[in-house]
Design a protein around this motif. Structure first.
Motif, PDB file in Angstrom:
ATOM      1  N   GLY A   1       0.874  -1.258   0.017  1.00 37.58           N
ATOM      2  CA  GLY A   1       0.037   0.024  -0.136  1.00 37.58           C
ATOM      3  C   GLY A   1       0.816   1.200   0.098  1.00 37.58           C
ATOM      4  N   VAL A   2       2.161   1.223   0.205  1.00 37.03           N
ATOM      5  CA  VAL A   2       2.987   2.411   0.136  1.00 37.03           C
ATOM      6  C   VAL A   2       2.943   3.062  -1.077  1.00 37.03           C
ATOM      7  N   GLY A   3       3.071   2.339  -2.203  1.00 35.62           N
ATOM      8  CA  GLY A   3       3.290   2.809  -3.528  1.00 35.62           C
ATOM      9  C   GLY A   3       2.009   3.922  -3.801  1.00 35.62           C
ATOM     10  N   PRO A   4       1.042   3.448  -3.941  1.00 31.12           N
ATOM     11  CA  PRO A   4      -0.174   4.039  -4.262  1.00 31.12           C
ATOM     12  C   PRO A   4      -0.243   5.488  -3.036  1.00 31.12           C
ATOM     13  N   ARG A   5       0.058   5.133  -1.815  1.00 30.34           N
ATOM     14  CA  ARG A   5      -0.072   6.190  -0.925  1.00 30.34           C
ATOM     15  C   ARG A   5       0.928   7.365  -1.495  1.00 30.34           C
ATOM     16  N   LEU A   6       1.931   7.088  -1.715  1.00 28.66           N
ATOM     17  CA  LEU A   6       2.921   7.843  -2.028  1.00 28.66           C
ATOM     18  C   LEU A   6       2.526   8.805  -3.170  1.00 28.66           C
ATOM     19  N   ARG A   7       2.093   8.244  -4.443  1.00 31.87           N
ATOM     20  CA  ARG A   7       1.596   8.857  -5.717  1.00 31.87           C
ATOM     21  C   ARG A   7       0.263   9.718  -5.126  1.00 31.87           C
ATOM     22  N   THR A   8      -0.544   9.236  -4.143  1.00 36.62           N
ATOM     23  CA  THR A   8      -1.693   9.905  -3.916  1.00 36.62           C
ATOM     24  C   THR A   8      -1.236  11.360  -3.223  1.00 36.62           C
ATOM     25  N   LEU A   9      -0.418  11.242  -2.293  1.00 35.76           N
ATOM     26  CA  LEU A   9       0.127  12.167  -1.390  1.00 35.76           C
ATOM     27  C   LEU A   9       0.994  13.201  -2.356  1.00 35.76           C
ATOM     28  N   ARG A  10       1.573  12.757  -3.375  1.00 37.84           N
ATOM     29  CA  ARG A  10       2.401  13.702  -4.124  1.00 37.84           C
ATOM     30  C   ARG A  10       1.442  14.610  -4.948  1.00 37.84           C
ATOM     31  N   LYS A  11       0.509  13.943  -5.392  1.00 37.86           N
ATOM     32  CA  LYS A  11      -0.541  14.483  -6.318  1.00 37.86           C
ATOM     33  C   LYS A  11      -1.405  15.774  -5.655  1.00 37.86           C
ATOM     34  N   GLU A  12      -1.451  15.225  -4.246  1.00 37.76           N
ATOM     35  CA  GLU A  12      -2.445  16.063  -3.531  1.00 37.76           C
ATOM     36  C   GLU A  12      -1.601  17.261  -3.280  1.00 37.76           C
ATOM     37  N   ARG A  13      -0.251  17.129  -3.326  1.00 38.45           N
ATOM     38  CA  ARG A  13       0.492  18.375  -2.888  1.00 38.45           C
ATOM     39  C   ARG A  13       0.841  19.027  -4.233  1.00 38.45           C
ATOM     40  N   GLY A  14       0.451  18.725  -5.589  1.00 37.97           N
ATOM     41  CA  GLY A  14       0.626  19.292  -6.468  1.00 37.97           C
ATOM     42  C   GLY A  14       2.014  19.220  -6.998  1.00 37.97           C
ATOM     43  N   SER A  15       2.775  18.209  -6.543  1.00 43.39           N
ATOM     44  CA  SER A  15       4.245  17.993  -6.955  1.00 43.39           C
ATOM     45  C   SER A  15       4.481  17.004  -7.957  1.00 43.39           C
ATOM     46  N   THR A  16       5.655  17.320  -9.092  1.00 34.28           N
ATOM     47  CA  THR A  16       5.938  16.449  -9.832  1.00 34.28           C
ATOM     48  C   THR A  16       7.034  15.554  -9.448  1.00 34.28           C
ATOM     49  N   LEU A  17       7.123  14.613 -10.111  1.00 33.72           N
ATOM     50  CA  LEU A  17       8.519  13.795  -9.534  1.00 33.72           C
ATOM     51  C   LEU A  17       9.689  14.386  -9.816  1.00 33.72           C
ATOM     52  N   ALA A  18       9.985  15.018 -10.927  1.00 35.09           N
ATOM     53  CA  ALA A  18      11.166  15.857 -10.677  1.00 35.09           C
ATOM     54  C   ALA A  18      11.240  16.871  -9.374  1.00 35.09           C
TER      55      ALA A  18
ATOM     56  N   SER B   1      13.642   8.042 -11.310  1.00 34.69           N
ATOM     57  CA  SER B   1      13.226   6.631 -11.652  1.00 34.69           C
ATOM     58  C   SER B   1      13.152   5.817 -10.174  1.00 34.69           C
ATOM     59  N   THR B   2      13.842   6.265  -9.266  1.00 32.01           N
ATOM     60  CA  THR B   2      13.763   5.384  -8.222  1.00 32.01           C
ATOM     61  C   THR B   2      12.310   5.853  -7.422  1.00 32.01           C
ATOM     62  N   LEU B   3      11.992   7.224  -7.484  1.00 34.12           N
ATOM     63  CA  LEU B   3      10.537   7.550  -7.160  1.00 34.12           C
ATOM     64  C   LEU B   3       9.489   6.871  -7.927  1.00 34.12           C
ATOM     65  N   SER B   4       9.695   7.031  -9.165  1.00 34.91           N
ATOM     66  CA  SER B   4       8.602   6.114  -9.930  1.00 34.91           C
ATOM     67  C   SER B   4       8.497   4.718  -9.763  1.00 34.91           C
ATOM     68  N   ARG B   5       9.397   4.153  -9.546  1.00 38.37           N
ATOM     69  CA  ARG B   5       9.472   2.592  -9.278  1.00 38.37           C
ATOM     70  C   ARG B   5       9.020   2.434  -7.823  1.00 38.37           C
ATOM     71  N   LEU B   6       9.181   3.301  -6.846  1.00 36.57           N
ATOM     72  CA  LEU B   6       8.345   3.224  -5.444  1.00 36.57           C
ATOM     73  C   LEU B   6       7.018   3.428  -5.496  1.00 36.57           C
ATOM     74  N   GLU B   7       6.468   4.291  -6.194  1.00 32.46           N
ATOM     75  CA  GLU B   7       5.292   4.477  -6.444  1.00 32.46           C
ATOM     76  C   GLU B   7       4.198   3.600  -7.199  1.00 32.46           C
ATOM     77  N   SER B   8       5.054   2.806  -8.195  1.00 33.02           N
ATOM     78  CA  SER B   8       4.288   1.766  -9.065  1.00 33.02           C
ATOM     79  C   SER B   8       4.431   0.324  -8.332  1.00 33.02           C
ATOM     80  N   GLY B   9       5.306   0.134  -7.169  1.00 35.88           N
ATOM     81  CA  GLY B   9       5.386  -0.858  -6.311  1.00 35.88           C
ATOM     82  C   GLY B   9       6.612  -1.855  -6.767  1.00 35.88           C
ATOM     83  N   GLN B  10       7.368  -1.161  -7.851  1.00 38.29           N
ATOM     84  CA  GLN B  10       8.452  -2.047  -8.465  1.00 38.29           C
ATOM     85  C   GLN B  10       9.800  -2.008  -7.425  1.00 38.29           C
TER      86      GLN B  10
END
Length: 211
Positions: A22-39, A50-59
């Motif tokens: 559940g960590v990956g989806p939670r990270l993605r949701t929180l980042r989008k709520e903050r209006g922040s990009t991966l960069a 790339s590491t942040l993207s893999r964390l959010e996708s569960g990879q």
């Protein structure tokens, strides 16, 4: 708790797996709520995109080394990222409210009357949209800079500064875009105002109390 009541190791592993999943989806949701990009998050944490993207996708399996800087960047406790269950703590922990890119922590629980919130807003530059409604509001800045548009006034409050106003006046407040801001908000929906009790002024030594 006796040995018979403790979960079996396999059950512990299943629960741990569920938490990590559940960590990956939670990270993605929180980042989008903050209006922040991966960069932007990468620049704030030092973790590659790339590491942040893999964390959010569960990879990528989450670790403290990765989650701690993300929690600091979002200004949230670590247990909010991992969805840790509450432990035996008698204190009441307010569930945060995410609204319009900001996070609000309710400090009052009773309905009606004055409502108090601790508000955390990330650095962003939204266009002010003043609005009016019934009530009275009091703001106090804990850290950062808070922009307040009130009627014809456009001011910036810094840490330790406060403002109060009738919400029937067109108003808007939020980030200046220079960095995150943290502040307290007290709102009276029926126009209740905060009452400050001060120590009575002592009579001057040269004043006759019978005068």
């Amino acid at each position: 708790m006796t040995d018979d009541q403790r979960p079996a190791p396999a059950q512990d592993e299943d629960r741990t797996g569920d938490v990590l999943a559940g960590v990956g989806p939670r990270l993605r949701t929180l980042r989008k709520e903050r209006g922040s990009t991966l960069a932007e998050l990468s620049a704030a944490t030092g973790i590659s995109v790339s590491t942040l993207s893999r964390l959010e996708s569960g990879q990528r399996k989450p670790s403290l080394e990765l989650l701690l800087p993300i929690a600091r960047a979002h200004q949230v406790p670590l247990d909010e990222l991992v969805g840790a269950p509450p432990v035996g703590d008698p204190r009441i922990r307010a569930k945060p409210i995410h609204r319009g890119g900001r996070t609000m922590f309710p400090l009052t629980r009773q309905p009606g009357g004055l409502q108090a919130y601790k508000v955390v807003e990330p650095a962003r530059s939204p266009d002010p949209e003043p609005r009016t409604h019934e009530g009275y509001e009091w703001l106090y800045v804990l850290s950062g800079r808070l922009r307040l548009v009130l009627g014809e006034h456009d001011v910036v409050l810094t840490a330790g500064e406060a403002a109060e106003f009738d919400t029937r006046l067109p108003h808007w407040f939020g980030s200046t875009g220079e960095g995150p801001v943290e502040f307290l908000s007290l709102f009276g929906p029926q126009g209740e105002r905060m009452h400050v009790r001060a120590r009575p002024t002592r009579p001057r030594a040269d004043t006759d109390p019978d005068d």
